[in-house]
Design an enzyme around this catalytic site. Structure first.
Site, short mmCIF file in Angstrom:
data_model
loop_
_atom_site.label_atom_id
_atom_site.label_comp_id
_atom_site.label_asym_id
_atom_site.label_seq_id
_atom_site.Cartn_x
_atom_site.Cartn_y
_atom_site.Cartn_z
N CYS A 14 44.32 49.35 32.56
CA CYS A 14 44.28 47.90 32.73
C CYS A 14 45.60 47.48 33.37
O CYS A 14 46.44 48.33 33.67
CB CYS A 14 44.00 47.17 31.42
SG CYS A 14 45.27 47.28 30.16
N CYS A 88 41.86 46.25 36.55
CA CYS A 88 43.00 46.60 37.40
C CYS A 88 42.66 46.48 38.87
O CYS A 88 43.52 46.62 39.73
CB CYS A 88 43.55 47.99 37.07
SG CYS A 88 42.59 49.37 37.67
N CYS A 92 43.67 50.90 41.50
CA CYS A 92 43.41 52.21 40.92
C CYS A 92 43.12 53.21 42.04
O CYS A 92 42.23 52.99 42.84
CB CYS A 92 42.21 52.15 39.98
SG CYS A 92 42.49 51.11 38.55
#
Length: 141
Positions: A14, A88, A92
């Site tokens: 996150c 996120c 990522c």
């Protein structure tokens, strides 16, 4: 998707690695024991874990007080079989062959303990389903 020869590994990601991903990692470690390797990280880690998340997990018998937010690295993603993102976004890193899941969860930052308990319980349900899926996948290898 077959799981790698070693034990399966899961990375929870996150933004701040201070609430959702820490609670998910705590539940997975607690519920799966040594069966699954557990990691968590954040794209912009906070300075410390959300105290409401620590308290909510303490109520479940899981101590997060010794955890600290960690920065997301490509190595952590590459070393994981499952990458569970929690808001996120596009930061990522993507590696072929990994199983990516995006869990839409409210951010516990700035919320009271009652709201965090609701998020915690949602995370626990999702982690239990993930464990069942991983056990099912690894039994077919």
């Amino acid at each position: 998707m077959p799981i790698m020869a070693d034990k399966p590994s899961v990375l929870f990601v996150c933004i701040h690695n201070a609430g959702r991903s820490q609670m998910a990692a705590g539940f997975l470690s607690h519920l799966a024991g040594d069966f699954i390797e557990v990691r968590s990280a954040g794209s912009a880690p906070a300075n410390s874990i959300n105290p409401a998340a620590v308290e909510a997990m303490r109520e479940e018998g899981i101590d997060l007080s010794n955890q600290s937010p960690k920065i997301l690295t490509p190595d952590a993603v590459q070393a994981s079989d499952f990458v569970i993102t929690m808001g996120c976004g596009d930061v990522c890193p993507f590696f072929p062959g990994k199983r990516y899941l995006d869990w839409q969860l409210d951010d516990p930052a700035g919320q009271g303990l009652d709201a965090v308990r609701f998020i915690r319980d949602d995370i626990r349900d999702r982690v239990e389903k993930l464990i069942a899926e991983i056990r099912s996948d690894s039994s077919t290898v």
